[in-house]
Scaffold this motif. Structure first.
Motif, mmCIF file in Angstrom:
data_model
loop_
_atom_site.group_PDB
_atom_site.id
_atom_site.type_symbol
_atom_site.label_atom_id
_atom_site.label_comp_id
_atom_site.label_asym_id
_atom_site.label_seq_id
_atom_site.Cartn_x
_atom_site.Cartn_y
_atom_site.Cartn_z
ATOM 1 N N PRO A 78 0.782 -1.037 0.034
ATOM 2 C CA PRO A 78 0.064 0.142 0.075
ATOM 3 C C PRO A 78 0.776 1.418 -0.048
ATOM 4 N N PHE A 79 0.323 2.250 -0.665
ATOM 5 C CA PHE A 79 1.029 3.449 -0.404
ATOM 6 C C PHE A 79 -0.101 4.834 -0.320
ATOM 7 N N TYR A 80 -1.448 4.383 -0.498
ATOM 8 C CA TYR A 80 -2.339 5.698 -0.235
ATOM 9 C C TYR A 80 -3.564 5.083 0.103
ATOM 10 N N TRP A 81 -4.221 5.726 1.169
ATOM 11 C CA TRP A 81 -5.562 5.581 1.709
ATOM 12 C C TRP A 81 -6.478 6.585 1.607
ATOM 13 N N ARG A 82 -7.674 6.559 1.304
ATOM 14 C CA ARG A 82 -8.592 7.759 1.202
ATOM 15 C C ARG A 82 -10.205 7.232 1.702
ATOM 16 N N ASN A 83 -10.786 8.088 2.420
ATOM 17 C CA ASN A 83 -12.145 7.950 2.765
ATOM 18 C C ASN A 83 -12.968 9.156 2.749
ATOM 19 N N ASP A 84 -13.648 9.330 1.760
ATOM 20 C CA ASP A 84 -14.418 10.662 1.420
ATOM 21 C C ASP A 84 -15.553 10.678 2.612
ATOM 22 N N GLY A 87 -13.358 12.573 5.163
ATOM 23 C CA GLY A 87 -12.514 13.529 4.552
ATOM 24 C C GLY A 87 -10.922 13.395 5.091
ATOM 25 N N VAL A 88 -10.540 12.134 4.840
ATOM 26 C CA VAL A 88 -9.307 11.836 4.950
ATOM 27 C C VAL A 88 -8.386 11.258 3.925
ATOM 28 N N GLU A 89 -7.493 11.753 3.436
ATOM 29 C CA GLU A 89 -6.638 11.361 2.375
ATOM 30 C C GLU A 89 -5.025 11.170 2.958
ATOM 31 N N GLN A 90 -4.311 10.164 2.761
ATOM 32 C CA GLN A 90 -3.002 9.806 3.424
ATOM 33 C C GLN A 90 -2.104 9.116 2.204
ATOM 34 N N TRP A 91 -0.749 9.425 2.102
ATOM 35 C CA TRP A 91 0.095 9.002 1.330
ATOM 36 C C TRP A 91 1.176 8.404 2.359
ATOM 37 N N SER A 92 1.403 7.163 2.263
ATOM 38 C CA SER A 92 2.409 6.664 3.340
ATOM 39 C C SER A 92 3.822 6.281 2.614
ATOM 40 N N ARG A 93 3.672 6.265 1.337
ATOM 41 C CA ARG A 93 5.012 6.142 0.388
ATOM 42 C C ARG A 93 4.895 7.228 -0.774
ATOM 43 N N PHE A 94 5.766 7.872 -1.281
ATOM 44 C CA PHE A 94 5.513 8.905 -2.182
ATOM 45 C C PHE A 94 6.952 9.176 -2.886
ATOM 46 N N LEU A 95 6.987 10.056 -3.863
ATOM 47 C CA LEU A 95 8.109 10.754 -4.412
ATOM 48 C C LEU A 95 8.101 12.168 -4.165
ATOM 49 N N ARG A 96 9.159 12.756 -3.699
ATOM 50 C CA ARG A 96 9.139 14.355 -3.441
ATOM 51 C C ARG A 96 10.540 14.691 -4.067
ATOM 52 N N GLU A 97 10.325 15.434 -5.029
ATOM 53 C CA GLU A 97 11.645 15.947 -5.556
ATOM 54 C C GLU A 97 12.466 14.829 -6.129
ATOM 55 N N ASP A 98 11.786 13.925 -6.573
ATOM 56 C CA ASP A 98 12.702 12.804 -7.098
ATOM 57 C C ASP A 98 13.342 11.783 -6.022
ATOM 58 N N ASN A 99 12.873 12.166 -4.675
ATOM 59 C CA ASN A 99 13.389 11.378 -3.673
ATOM 60 C C ASN A 99 12.129 10.616 -3.101
ATOM 61 N N TYR A 100 12.616 9.208 -2.923
ATOM 62 C CA TYR A 100 11.630 8.296 -2.335
ATOM 63 C C TYR A 100 11.247 8.355 -0.806
#
Length: 138
Positions: A78-84, A87-100
């Motif tokens: 998993p890397f993403y969870w959302r429940n409308d 009103g919660v959206e969560q990223w547990s793994r992602f890229l930011r400025e080409d950094n994991y």
């Protein structure tokens, strides 16, 4: 997410354009679809979602996104969870400025939730419901 992997295998595996909608009344429909973008490690990604409706709008309850990996056997990470509804959206793994980047505690929570959800999907008969739907359309 063994139940989702079982369904994915029965559907012929991950491919661009994959879209499965599985009905298993009285539960909300389960939608499994390939995403257009890869996951944070560059692997194929999959959205798994229950959709409800509120005021005519589709509401995710919940949606999780996973990367499909094969090292050590097929698995979903998993890397993403959302429940409308909450009103919660969560990223547990992602890229930011080409950094994991990994939020390790949040990722562990996503893994725990995925195991619980998988158990619920198994008990609610979604794999069997998919097989019935598939045989009716064959």
């Amino acid at each position: 997410m063994d139940t989702v992997l079982r369904i994915l295998h029965a559907a012929g595996g991950w491919h661009h354009g994959l879209h499965l909608r599985i009905e298993s009344p009285p539960y909300m429909a389960l939608v499994i679809e390939a995403t257009d973008e890869s996951g944070p490690c560059g692997l194929p990604a999959l959205s798994v979602c229950h959709y409800g409706e509120q005021n005519g709008d589709a509401m995710r309850d919940p949606e999780m996104c996973f990367e499909l990996g094969f090292a050590g056997g097929a698995h979903l990470n998993p890397f993403y969870w959302r429940n409308d509804y909450v009103g919660v959206e969560q990223w547990s793994r992602f890229l930011r400025e080409d950094n994991y980047c990994v939020h390790t505690q949040l990722h562990a929570e996503h893994e725990r939730f995925a195991r619980l959800w998988d158990n619920n999907l198994r008990q609610q008969g979604f794999a069997e419901a998919f097989e019935r739907q598939r045989s009716q359309h064959a």
